[in-house]
Design an enzyme around this catalytic site. Sequence first.
Site, PDB file in Angstrom:
ATOM      1  CG  LEU A  86      -2.173  -0.871   1.180  1.00  0.00           C
ATOM      2  CD1 LEU A  86      -2.846  -0.844   2.540  1.00  0.00           C
ATOM      3  CD2 LEU A  86      -3.132  -0.396   0.109  1.00  0.00           C
ATOM      4  CG  LEU A 111      39.817 -11.877 -13.708  1.00  0.00           C
ATOM      5  CD1 LEU A 111      40.426 -10.920 -14.721  1.00  0.00           C
ATOM      6  CD2 LEU A 111      39.396 -13.173 -14.373  1.00  0.00           C
ATOM      7  CG  ASP A 114      42.018 -13.511   0.146  1.00  0.00           C
ATOM      8  OD1 ASP A 114      42.415 -14.670   0.391  1.00  0.00           O
ATOM      9  OD2 ASP A 114      42.196 -12.542   0.901  1.00  0.00           O
ATOM     10  CB  THR A 189      45.096 -10.066 -15.372  1.00  0.00           C
ATOM     11  OG1 THR A 189      45.589 -11.412 -15.326  1.00  0.00           O
ATOM     12  CG2 THR A 189      43.733 -10.068 -16.042  1.00  0.00           C
ATOM     13  CD  GLU A 190      48.952  -4.466 -12.696  1.00  0.00           C
ATOM     14  OE1 GLU A 190      49.030  -4.712 -11.486  1.00  0.00           O
ATOM     15  OE2 GLU A 190      48.894  -3.311 -13.160  1.00  0.00           O
TER      16      GLU A 190
END
Length: 214
Positions: A86, A111, A114, A189-190
Site C-alpha cells: 500500500l 580473477l 583471495d 592481467t597483472e
Amino acid sequence: MSTGLPRKRFYRERAHSNPLSDSHFPVPVSPRHVDYSLHYQQYLPSFDQVDSCKKVQFADIGCGFGGLLISLSTLFPETLMIGMELRDKVTEYVKERILALRGQLSNMFFLFPDPHFKEKNHRRRVISPFLLDEYAYVLEGGGIIYTIADVEELGDWMKTCLENHPMFEALTDEELKADPVTKLLSSETEEGQKVDRNGGQTFRAVYRRIAPSL
C-alpha cells in the site's frame, strides 16, 4: 560492482497504513483488469496475450521492501511472483530495486581472488553457492562468469560451485576456443602475467548463465 541500487532510507514510511484510506494509485476492478505485461515483459508481451502466457504463482501481500521476493527469485527463477504493498514510497523503492537487479550484466570476472585458505574462512570466498544465487540474478540470460586462480584448490572450489549450481552451465571447449575474452584472463592481467613469469599454473572456469525458458 555498482548496480545503482536505490537507498532505502530515502523511501521510509510508517510501518502500517490504513487499507481503507484513499490512495493515488488506481485499484483494478479484478485481476483480469491488471496489465501484467508492465511487470513481466519477457513472459507477458502484451495485455491481450496474458491468458495464453505464464501465470503469476507467488503473491506476497504486504511485501514491504521486497526482501522475501528477491530471495525467492533466486530459488525459483522460472516462477512469476508479485508483491502487493500500500505504501507509495515503498512501492517505488521496490520497482527501482527490481530494475537495478534484473539481469543487467552480460559478463562478470573473478580473477585471482583471495583464496581464504582456512576452512572456516571459505564462506568469505567471492564464489560460493550463496553468492552464485546473487550473481545469477544480476546476470542476463546467456551472461558469462569468468574465473581464474593460481591456487588449484581454489580453482577446483570455484568450478565445483558453478558446476553444481542449477543456473549455470560450462562453456564447451569449442566455445572457449572461439571466445576472445577467455585467452585474456591470464595474458592481460597483472596477476596472470606474474604467474606466467614465475612458471606457475592457472586454473580456469568459465560458465554461462542459463537463460530462463519461456
